[in-house]
Design a protein around this motif. Structure first.
Motif, PDB file in Angstrom:
ATOM      1  N   VAL A 157       0.840  -1.206   0.000  1.00  0.00           N
ATOM      2  CA  VAL A 157       0.000   0.000   0.000  1.00  0.00           C
ATOM      3  C   VAL A 157       0.868   1.247   0.000  1.00  0.00           C
ATOM      4  O   VAL A 157       0.632   2.188  -0.768  1.00  0.00           O
ATOM      5  CB  VAL A 157      -0.983  -0.015   1.189  1.00  0.00           C
ATOM      6  N   GLU A 158       1.897   1.292   0.826  1.00  0.00           N
ATOM      7  CA  GLU A 158       2.782   2.461   0.875  1.00  0.00           C
ATOM      8  C   GLU A 158       3.488   2.671  -0.461  1.00  0.00           C
ATOM      9  O   GLU A 158       3.636   3.804  -0.922  1.00  0.00           O
ATOM     10  CB  GLU A 158       3.783   2.337   2.018  1.00  0.00           C
ATOM     11  N   ARG A 159       3.935   1.585  -1.105  1.00  0.00           N
ATOM     12  CA  ARG A 159       4.580   1.691  -2.420  1.00  0.00           C
ATOM     13  C   ARG A 159       3.605   2.249  -3.453  1.00  0.00           C
ATOM     14  O   ARG A 159       3.948   3.132  -4.247  1.00  0.00           O
ATOM     15  CB  ARG A 159       5.107   0.324  -2.870  1.00  0.00           C
ATOM     16  N   LEU A 160       2.360   1.789  -3.418  1.00  0.00           N
ATOM     17  CA  LEU A 160       1.353   2.260  -4.372  1.00  0.00           C
ATOM     18  C   LEU A 160       1.013   3.729  -4.141  1.00  0.00           C
ATOM     19  O   LEU A 160       0.824   4.490  -5.096  1.00  0.00           O
ATOM     20  CB  LEU A 160       0.101   1.391  -4.282  1.00  0.00           C
ATOM     21  N   ILE A 161       0.971   4.150  -2.894  1.00  0.00           N
ATOM     22  CA  ILE A 161       0.732   5.564  -2.596  1.00  0.00           C
ATOM     23  C   ILE A 161       1.878   6.412  -3.129  1.00  0.00           C
ATOM     24  O   ILE A 161       1.658   7.484  -3.706  1.00  0.00           O
ATOM     25  CB  ILE A 161       0.501   5.761  -1.081  1.00  0.00           C
TER      26      ILE A 161
END
Length: 149
Positions: free
Chosen positions: A114-118
């Motif tokens: 999720v952090e990478r996608l954000i």
């Protein structure tokens, strides 16, 4: 015998979405330049139908990504396995998706993914739960919802 398919997305900027989803899924953006060059040389399309993206001759109104481990048609550059197509449409997204992708990295990698996608341009919308199952709903750079489970 199975039926092949691709998942198609309406887009304001198909090349931007293709780049986002290629990173998100660890896919590759298709290189259709040889096919496009042949169609240009044959007079079947015009320069107005094309653009250059990252130095590669591309379709102006569409971009696709493919599974790098799946077969590819060498003449067209079209992936023959998992494939997402992004195509330009004149109207903006106005409602919730009727179909969406679920990414499944597993609970131990969920927050990392999720952090990478954000960082790539996604937006966190909400956390979901149904019984023991949990997920995080995000929106891609053009607002298309998807889940990370």
């Amino acid at each position: 015998m199975t039926v092949g398919y691709q998942i198609s997305f309406d887009a304001e900027d198909p090349h931007r979405l293709a780049a986002f989803w290629a990173e998100a899924l660890e896919y590759v953006v298709e290189d259709n330049s040889a096919m496009i060059r042949g169609l240009l040389d044959g007079g079947l399309v015009t320069d107005a139908d094309t653009t250059t993206v990252d130095g590669v001759l591309s379709w102006r109104g569409a971009a696709a990504i493919r599974d790098p481990a799946a077969p590819v048609d060498e003449k067209s550059g079209i992936g023959l396995g998992g494939r997402l197509l992004f195509q330009t449409v004149p109207e903006a997204k106005t409602a919730k998706n009727r179909v969406h992708l679920d990414l499944r990295p597993g609970p131990d990698r969920r927050e990392e993914v999720v952090e990478r996608l954000i960082q790539l341009g996604a937006r966190r919308l909400w956390d979901g739960r149904q019984g023991p199952n949990t997920w995080i709903t995000l929106a891609d750079p053009e607002g298309n919802e998807f889940c990370v489970g």
